[in-house]
Scaffold this motif. Structure first.
Motif, mmCIF file in Angstrom:
data_model
loop_
_atom_site.group_PDB
_atom_site.id
_atom_site.type_symbol
_atom_site.label_atom_id
_atom_site.label_comp_id
_atom_site.label_asym_id
_atom_site.label_seq_id
_atom_site.Cartn_x
_atom_site.Cartn_y
_atom_site.Cartn_z
ATOM 1 N N ALA A 74 -0.266 -11.531 0.882
ATOM 2 C CA ALA A 74 0.905 -10.737 0.505
ATOM 3 C C ALA A 74 2.177 -11.349 1.074
ATOM 4 C CB ALA A 74 0.739 -9.294 0.985
ATOM 5 N N LEU A 97 -4.696 -5.334 -0.891
ATOM 6 C CA LEU A 97 -3.447 -4.595 -0.801
ATOM 7 C C LEU A 97 -2.679 -4.634 -2.119
ATOM 8 C CD1 LEU A 97 -2.332 -6.091 2.626
ATOM 9 C CD2 LEU A 97 -3.157 -3.763 2.261
ATOM 10 N N ASP A 98 -2.264 -3.479 -2.576
ATOM 11 C CA ASP A 98 -1.374 -3.401 -3.732
ATOM 12 C C ASP A 98 0.064 -3.557 -3.239
ATOM 13 O OD1 ASP A 98 -3.429 -2.971 -5.578
ATOM 14 O OD2 ASP A 98 -3.421 -0.809 -5.182
ATOM 15 N N VAL A 99 0.778 -4.518 -3.815
ATOM 16 C CA VAL A 99 2.136 -4.836 -3.370
ATOM 17 C C VAL A 99 3.101 -4.668 -4.533
ATOM 18 C CG1 VAL A 99 3.621 -6.595 -2.319
ATOM 19 C CG2 VAL A 99 1.180 -6.503 -1.741
ATOM 20 N N GLU A 100 4.233 -4.039 -4.250
ATOM 21 C CA GLU A 100 5.314 -3.887 -5.222
ATOM 22 C C GLU A 100 6.586 -4.453 -4.612
ATOM 23 O OE1 GLU A 100 4.747 0.297 -7.377
ATOM 24 O OE2 GLU A 100 4.686 0.452 -5.174
ATOM 25 N N THR A 124 4.504 -6.486 -9.468
ATOM 26 C CA THR A 124 3.356 -6.000 -8.706
ATOM 27 C C THR A 124 2.272 -7.064 -8.657
ATOM 28 O OG1 THR A 124 2.235 -5.037 -10.628
ATOM 29 C CG2 THR A 124 3.857 -3.653 -9.508
ATOM 30 N N PHE A 125 1.497 -7.021 -7.602
ATOM 31 C CA PHE A 125 0.328 -7.887 -7.493
ATOM 32 C C PHE A 125 -0.618 -7.298 -6.465
ATOM 33 C CE2 PHE A 125 3.490 -9.564 -4.535
ATOM 34 C CZ PHE A 125 2.785 -9.792 -3.374
ATOM 35 N N THR A 126 -1.850 -7.760 -6.484
ATOM 36 C CA THR A 126 -2.841 -7.355 -5.490
ATOM 37 C C THR A 126 -3.174 -8.549 -4.618
ATOM 38 O OG1 THR A 126 -3.785 -5.679 -6.956
ATOM 39 C CG2 THR A 126 -5.146 -6.414 -5.121
ATOM 40 N N ALA A 172 0.836 -1.211 0.000
ATOM 41 C CA ALA A 172 0.000 0.000 0.000
ATOM 42 C C ALA A 172 0.869 1.259 0.000
ATOM 43 C CB ALA A 172 -0.961 -0.012 1.179
#
Length: 275
Positions: free
Chosen positions: A259, A219-222, A250-252, A129
């Protein structure tokens, strides 16, 4: 009650160099002895406060086979070896009342700090996030996902500050002051252990005053990855994409547990070399 003590190595008093943390290097035996002794001090502190507690100790460094089982306090249950569910938090579940992070280090890029990195040298950064997380944040939030607070952390001064930024009410013990990636001013190991025993007892007694670190999904994860080969492998996982023109994937995730699990998988993918 059940307490989980997750023990890493880079944040142990006296340790400043990879030769002390790498099984293939000459000074590793000293490092693992120091690690085991700090774990014992914390086990003793937990049981000073709660004599009937069930104490699990997760060996959480590198191969997860570092602490000397025959030297560990016989009252503790040792979680050893990999791969295993929840990685550094092996043994954590909803029945756990408190987590203690011992011998931890700052995230990659968070220096000056002793032996700073995130999971492995292959991972340059993890952002959840939009916020950068190292092992401290990832493990605190994974415990928080199950409703469990991280009540104590030990390591260098920067590692302690990293947890306090996330969990202000947690107890921290700085066993060394970082001077750089491979240099510090450290407490004598016996002094460090005395402070850890007292801090562990205090932290467990006041566990109800520490709130779990809770991060709700989706959650957006990088994840920034060092090796392009690992990026190629990561994109084979459904839902994982490569950010255009970079080594970032990236993934959600539906929640923090998802995550966390995928980040652990990316770390393992980084060990695969081109055929």
């Amino acid at each position: 009650m059940k307490v989980l003590i997750s023990v890493d190595m880079e944040g142990v008093s006296g340790i400043v160099h990879p030769s002390e943390t790498n099984p293939d290097r000459y000074d590793y035996e000293r490092g693992r002895a120091l690690m085991t002794a700090e774990a014992n001090a914390v086990v003793a502190g937990v049981l000073d406060a709660e004599p009937t507690a069930t104490v699990w100790v997760a060996d959480a460094h590198g191969p997860f086979r570092n602490m000397l089982p025959e030297e560990l306090d016989r009252r503790a249950h040792l979680v050893r070896g990999k791969p295993r569910p929840l990685g550094m938090l092996g043994g954590l579940d909803e029945r756990t009342d408190a987590v203690l992070l011992i011998g931890y280090h700052t995230r990659a890029g968070g220096g000056p700090a002793v032996l700073a990195h995130t999971m492995s040298d292959a991972i340059l950064d993890v952002r959840v996030a939009g916020r950068s997380f190292g092992e401290i944040g990832l493990n605190a939030a994974m415990a928080g996902h199950l409703g469990v607070p991280v009540v104590l952390l030990s390591g260098d001064d920067n590692a302690c500050a990293e947890l306090r930024d996330l969990v202000p009410s947690a107890t921290t013990v700085a066993v060394k002051q970082a001077l750089g990636q491979a240099a510090a001013v450290a407490l004598h190991p016996e002094v460090a252990r005395e402070r850890l025993r007292q801090a562990a007892a205090d932290a467990v007694r006041r566990r109800a005053q520490v709130s779990p670190l809770t991060i709700t999904g989706p959650l957006d994860v990088e994840v920034d990855i060092y090796s392009p080969v690992t990026v190629d492998l990561a994109t084979l996982i459904p839902g994982v994409s490569r950010a255009e023109g970079s080594r970032t994937v990236t993934f959600t995730a539906t929640d923090f547990a998802d995550a966390y699990g995928l980040v652990l998988l990316l770390v393992q993918l980084a060990t695969i070399k081109p055929g």
